[in-house]
Design a protein around this motif. Structure first.
Motif, PDB file in Angstrom:
ATOM      1  N   PHE A 226       5.184  -0.098  15.656  1.00 16.03           N
ATOM      2  CA  PHE A 226       4.107  -0.603  16.491  1.00 16.03           C
ATOM      3  C   PHE A 226       4.189   0.060  17.863  1.00 16.03           C
ATOM      4  CE2 PHE A 226       4.466  -3.911  13.326  1.00 16.03           C
ATOM      5  CZ  PHE A 226       3.150  -4.319  13.123  1.00 16.03           C
ATOM      6  N   ALA A 227       3.042   0.481  18.390  1.00 15.50           N
ATOM      7  CA  ALA A 227       3.002   1.145  19.685  1.00 15.50           C
ATOM      8  C   ALA A 227       2.992   0.119  20.804  1.00 15.50           C
ATOM      9  CB  ALA A 227       1.767   2.037  19.788  1.00 15.50           C
ATOM     10  N   GLU A 228       3.528   0.513  21.944  1.00 16.80           N
ATOM     11  CA  GLU A 228       3.439  -0.343  23.113  1.00 16.80           C
ATOM     12  C   GLU A 228       1.975  -0.529  23.504  1.00 16.80           C
ATOM     13  OE1 GLU A 228       5.854  -1.996  24.465  1.00 16.80           O
ATOM     14  OE2 GLU A 228       7.341  -1.132  23.118  1.00 16.80           O
ATOM     15  N   ALA A 229       1.606  -1.723  23.858  1.00 16.62           N
ATOM     16  CA  ALA A 229       0.216  -2.009  24.213  1.00 16.62           C
ATOM     17  C   ALA A 229      -0.061  -1.545  25.641  1.00 16.62           C
ATOM     18  CB  ALA A 229      -0.065  -3.504  24.093  1.00 16.62           C
ATOM     19  N   THR A 230      -1.143  -0.784  25.811  1.00 17.23           N
ATOM     20  CA  THR A 230      -1.561  -0.373  27.149  1.00 17.23           C
ATOM     21  C   THR A 230      -2.273  -1.548  27.811  1.00 17.23           C
ATOM     22  OG1 THR A 230      -1.859   1.903  26.415  1.00 17.23           O
ATOM     23  CG2 THR A 230      -2.942   1.268  28.469  1.00 17.23           C
ATOM     24  N   PRO A 231      -1.759  -2.037  28.957  1.00 14.96           N
ATOM     25  CA  PRO A 231      -2.414  -3.182  29.608  1.00 14.96           C
ATOM     26  C   PRO A 231      -3.873  -2.857  29.943  1.00 14.96           C
ATOM     27  CG  PRO A 231      -0.257  -2.734  30.590  1.00 14.96           C
ATOM     28  CD  PRO A 231      -0.580  -1.578  29.682  1.00 14.96           C
ATOM     29  N   ASN A 232      -4.767  -3.754  29.608  1.00 11.76           N
ATOM     30  CA  ASN A 232      -6.185  -3.612  29.924  1.00 11.76           C
ATOM     31  C   ASN A 232      -6.774  -2.311  29.368  1.00 11.76           C
ATOM     32  OD1 ASN A 232      -6.076  -6.013  31.607  1.00 11.76           O
ATOM     33  ND2 ASN A 232      -5.015  -4.743  33.112  1.00 11.76           N
ATOM     34  N   ALA A 233      -6.339  -1.933  28.162  1.00 13.32           N
ATOM     35  CA  ALA A 233      -6.814  -0.686  27.557  1.00 13.32           C
ATOM     36  C   ALA A 233      -8.319  -0.746  27.328  1.00 13.32           C
ATOM     37  CB  ALA A 233      -6.101  -0.443  26.238  1.00 13.32           C
ATOM     38  N   LEU A 234      -8.987   0.382  27.589  1.00 12.12           N
ATOM     39  CA  LEU A 234     -10.428   0.463  27.355  1.00 12.12           C
ATOM     40  C   LEU A 234     -10.736   0.717  25.887  1.00 12.12           C
ATOM     41  CD1 LEU A 234     -11.749   2.551  30.397  1.00 12.12           C
ATOM     42  CD2 LEU A 234     -11.764   0.080  30.084  1.00 12.12           C
ATOM     43  N   PHE A 235      -9.927   1.537  25.235  1.00  9.67           N
ATOM     44  CA  PHE A 235     -10.175   1.914  23.845  1.00  9.67           C
ATOM     45  C   PHE A 235      -9.005   1.450  22.983  1.00  9.67           C
ATOM     46  CE2 PHE A 235     -12.382   4.887  26.565  1.00  9.67           C
ATOM     47  CZ  PHE A 235     -13.646   4.948  26.013  1.00  9.67           C
ATOM     48  N   ASP A 236      -9.325   0.833  21.860  1.00  7.40           N
ATOM     49  CA  ASP A 236      -8.315   0.282  20.961  1.00  7.40           C
ATOM     50  C   ASP A 236      -8.256   1.152  19.708  1.00  7.40           C
ATOM     51  OD1 ASP A 236      -6.714  -1.187  19.251  1.00  7.40           O
ATOM     52  OD2 ASP A 236      -7.652  -3.107  19.711  1.00  7.40           O
ATOM     53  N   GLU A 237      -7.056   1.620  19.350  1.00  9.01           N
ATOM     54  CA  GLU A 237      -6.943   2.471  18.170  1.00  9.01           C
ATOM     55  C   GLU A 237      -7.366   1.728  16.899  1.00  9.01           C
ATOM     56  OE1 GLU A 237      -2.954   3.804  17.693  1.00  9.01           O
ATOM     57  OE2 GLU A 237      -2.085   1.799  17.776  1.00  9.01           O
ATOM     58  N   ALA A 238      -7.242   0.402  16.897  1.00  6.95           N
ATOM     59  CA  ALA A 238      -7.696  -0.360  15.729  1.00  6.95           C
ATOM     60  C   ALA A 238      -9.209  -0.264  15.579  1.00  6.95           C
ATOM     61  CB  ALA A 238      -7.266  -1.824  15.862  1.00  6.95           C
ATOM     62  N   THR A 390      -8.288  -0.146  32.500  1.00  7.68           N
ATOM     63  CA  THR A 390      -9.101  -0.514  33.659  1.00  7.68           C
ATOM     64  C   THR A 390      -8.388  -0.212  34.973  1.00  7.68           C
ATOM     65  OG1 THR A 390      -8.230  -2.766  33.512  1.00  7.68           O
ATOM     66  CG2 THR A 390     -10.334  -2.323  32.410  1.00  7.68           C
ATOM     67  N   THR A 391      -7.076  -0.019  34.908  1.00 10.69           N
ATOM     68  CA  THR A 391      -6.317   0.279  36.121  1.00 10.69           C
ATOM     69  C   THR A 391      -6.095   1.765  36.333  1.00 10.69           C
ATOM     70  OG1 THR A 391      -4.231   0.006  34.905  1.00 10.69           O
ATOM     71  CG2 THR A 391      -5.129  -1.938  36.023  1.00 10.69           C
ATOM     72  N   GLY A 392      -6.572   2.598  35.387  1.00 15.99           N
ATOM     73  CA  GLY A 392      -6.416   4.040  35.536  1.00 15.99           C
ATOM     74  C   GLY A 392      -6.066   4.701  34.227  1.00 15.99           C
ATOM     75  N   TYR A 393      -5.837   6.006  34.287  1.00 18.75           N
ATOM     76  CA  TYR A 393      -5.459   6.772  33.105  1.00 18.75           C
ATOM     77  C   TYR A 393      -3.943   6.868  33.056  1.00 18.75           C
ATOM     78  CZ  TYR A 393      -5.019  10.614  29.784  1.00 18.75           C
ATOM     79  OH  TYR A 393      -4.671  11.395  28.700  1.00 18.75           O
ATOM     80  N   THR A 394      -3.342   6.494  31.922  1.00 17.43           N
ATOM     81  CA  THR A 394      -1.886   6.401  31.814  1.00 17.43           C
ATOM     82  C   THR A 394      -1.275   7.559  31.039  1.00 17.43           C
ATOM     83  OG1 THR A 394      -2.024   5.050  29.802  1.00 17.43           O
ATOM     84  CG2 THR A 394      -2.017   3.888  31.918  1.00 17.43           C
ATOM     85  N   GLY A 395      -2.090   8.540  30.623  1.00 10.72           N
ATOM     86  CA  GLY A 395      -1.574   9.656  29.842  1.00 10.72           C
ATOM     87  C   GLY A 395      -0.783  10.636  30.687  1.00 10.72           C
ATOM     88  N   PRO A 396      -0.051  11.559  30.024  1.00 10.79           N
ATOM     89  CA  PRO A 396       0.818  12.484  30.746  1.00 10.79           C
ATOM     90  C   PRO A 396       0.076  13.616  31.440  1.00 10.79           C
ATOM     91  CG  PRO A 396       0.931  12.914  28.395  1.00 10.79           C
ATOM     92  CD  PRO A 396       0.095  11.681  28.562  1.00 10.79           C
ATOM     93  N   ARG A 397      -1.100  14.000  30.908  1.00  6.40           N
ATOM     94  CA  ARG A 397      -1.826  15.130  31.490  1.00  6.40           C
ATOM     95  C   ARG A 397      -3.297  14.754  31.634  1.00  6.40           C
ATOM     96  NH1 ARG A 397       0.172  20.865  29.175  1.00  6.40           N
ATOM     97  NH2 ARG A 397      -0.915  21.441  31.084  1.00  6.40           N
ATOM     98  N   SER A 398      -4.059  15.650  32.235  1.00  5.90           N
ATOM     99  CA  SER A 398      -5.479  15.380  32.464  1.00  5.90           C
ATOM    100  C   SER A 398      -6.202  15.162  31.134  1.00  5.90           C
ATOM    101  CB  SER A 398      -6.105  16.560  33.213  1.00  5.90           C
ATOM    102  OG  SER A 398      -7.483  16.345  33.427  1.00  5.90           O
ATOM    103  N   PRO A 399      -7.078  14.153  31.043  1.00  6.02           N
ATOM    104  CA  PRO A 399      -7.762  13.832  29.778  1.00  6.02           C
ATOM    105  C   PRO A 399      -8.996  14.709  29.548  1.00  6.02           C
ATOM    106  CG  PRO A 399      -8.390  12.240  31.427  1.00  6.02           C
ATOM    107  CD  PRO A 399      -7.386  13.156  32.086  1.00  6.02           C
ATOM    108  N   ASN A 400      -8.800  16.011  29.403  1.00  7.90           N
ATOM    109  CA  ASN A 400      -9.943  16.918  29.261  1.00  7.90           C
ATOM    110  C   ASN A 400     -10.715  16.680  27.974  1.00  7.90           C
ATOM    111  OD1 ASN A 400      -7.546  18.421  30.742  1.00  7.90           O
ATOM    112  ND2 ASN A 400      -9.454  19.172  31.608  1.00  7.90           N
ATOM    113  N   ARG A 401      -9.999  16.367  26.897  1.00  7.60           N
ATOM    114  CA  ARG A 401     -10.680  16.092  25.624  1.00  7.60           C
ATOM    115  C   ARG A 401     -11.544  14.834  25.751  1.00  7.60           C
ATOM    116  NH1 ARG A 401      -7.618  18.700  21.401  1.00  7.60           N
ATOM    117  NH2 ARG A 401      -5.774  19.694  22.296  1.00  7.60           N
TER     118      ARG A 401
END
Length: 438
Positions: A226-238, A390-401
């Motif tokens: 199970f993946a760690e849940a991103t707080p206030n995630a905008l998009f849900d993989e489910a 909702t608090t920002g982008y949490t990824g490691p690099r710029s979300p160009n895709r």
């Protein structure tokens, strides 16, 4: 699966044998309890038909029950979607997206319900299915007294995030809605299975493919975690999984290629940002389909040709590009590549007036409602989308895709991003003394 628990979840990586083992268990239960009724359900009926009715179920019958080889031993009724076994037991197959079929199925009672790919099914859907787990039937054991067949609610899934109800119920043992401990925690059991546990039945190439996935996808489909849940995630993989399409519809009315350029030049190094390049289409059903993620790491001469190639390959109606990295230069790159290739391109420049998260937020509801669907697996794009919160982008690099994807959807759903018209000032009403009315 022979224990005391009613709720049983098999979770883990892809092709680990979860579905095969569970279907085998259901057939065995059906054979030892004549007249029993069992249900295998997924979120979408087309998926249960292709993966179980036409694949896993006949394979289980052939491999595990070879004595039942003749059509007279077991029979599949394709029109109504159920199989009949010796002794009159039935196994029904359904999809929660098929209203009329499910309405008929839910009019019956079952002693086994199996929610296949449970991560795609909502908790409300599980509660609805639970009301039909009520058939009382006796199992016949030679030389022993008949005893009731224990009710079973079976599940399997590739683990989603820890915010999903599957984790809360089977790992935390809490009610997904209230957070309160489950009243009978011992009634809920789970077991982890991964592809390496089933390596004898898998090709080495498949395992190599899993090793090459992104870290998020590898954690889910190879290691079964199970993946760690991103707080206030905008998009849900489910949500992305639930609405994923196997192929693009034939009735696309508009196709858009979107480019999110970076500042890389033709001598770009491996640490430069990628050039987001995503293709999406709008179908006659009003739903958008993300057709391709062709993102690349290259300078203008290359990404310009790739964008025009994607435009040509998909028969696109429009090519949009973000102007923040030199609007005139971006337009020149696209049109120069189009002239070189002899392709006429309908080009449109778009400008970011808001931040990445603010641009993405309006589309998260469309993903949840199934109005945006990914065609096939787009793992790197999905990684970036799932890192938006909702608090920002949490990824490691710029979300160009993800940026390119959002630009394409904004072009397909212009009303969502259309700024509100300024309100016209309203003149204050004047007070008229009552005596003036005569």
């Amino acid at each position: 699966m022979a224990g005391l628990a009613v709720w049983i979840m098999l979770f883990g990586g892809g092709r680990s044998g979860k579905t095969f083992i569970t279907v085998r268990n259901i057939v065995a239960r059906a054979l030892k309890a004549p007249g029993s009724r069992h249900m295998i359900v997924r979120f979408r009926y087309n998926h249960v038909k292709s993966s179980i009715i036409l694949d896993t179920f006949p394979k289980v019958m052939r491999v595990c029950f070879p004595e039942l080889v003749k059509d007279t031993d077991w029979k599949m009724n394709m029109s109504d979607g159920y199989a009949t076994l010796p002794g009159g037991s039935e196994i029904w197959f359904g999809g929660l997206d098929d209203g009329p079929r499910m309405e008929k199925i839910l009019g019956m009672e079952f002693c086994t319900i199996y929610a296949n790919e449970a991560s795609q099914i909502s908790w409300a859907g599980i509660q609805m299915l639970l009301t039909r787990l009520a058939q009382r039937v006796m199992q016949k054991i030679p030389g022993r007294e008949d005893v009731p067949l224990r009710l079973r609610f079976l599940f399997d899934c590739n683990p989603p995030s820890k915010a999903h109800w599957t984790f809360k119920v089977f790992k935390q043992k809490v009610d997904p809605e209230t957070g309160e401990p489950l009243k009978n925690a011992g009634n809920y059991e789970s077991f982890q299975m991964n592809p390496m546990d089933n390596a004898a039945n898998l090709s080495p190439e498949y395992l190599d493919t899993l090793e090459g996935l992104t870290e998020r996808m590898k954690r889910r489909f190879l290691h079964g975690e199970f993946a760690e849940a991103t707080p206030n995630a905008l998009f849900d993989e489910a949500d992305i999984d639930r609405w994923r399409a196997d192929e693009a519809p034939q009735d696309l009315v508009r196709v858009v290629v979107a480019v999110d350029p970076s500042g890389s030049d033709d001598d770009s190094q491996s640490d430069n940002d990628e050039i987001g390049l995503v293709v999406s289409g709008l179908a006659t059903d009003g739903k958008a389909y993300v057709l391709e993620d062709a993102t690349l790491q290259a300078g203008p001469a290359t990404w310009g040709r790739m964008a025009v190639t994607a435009y040509q390959r998909h028969g696109a109606d429009c090519l949009v590009a973000e102007s923040n990295f030199g609007g005139a230069m971006v337009k020149q790159v696209i049109l120069a590549a189009a002239r070189e290739m002899g392709v006429k391109v309908n080009f449109k420049m778009v400008t970011a007036s808001r931040g990445k998260v603010q641009r993405a937020e309006p589309f998260s509801a469309l993903y949840e409602q199934g109005k945006v669907r990914h065609v096939g697996m787009l793992p790197k794009l999905e990684d970036e989308l799932c890192a938006f919160s909702t608090t920002g982008y949490t990824g490691p690099r710029s979300p160009n895709r993800a940026d390119a994807c959002i630009w394409s959807l904004a072009e397909l759903f212009p009303a969502i991003v259309k700024p509100e018209a300024p309100k016209r000032p309203v003149a204050p009403r004047q007070h008229v003394p009552s005596g003036w009315l005569g």
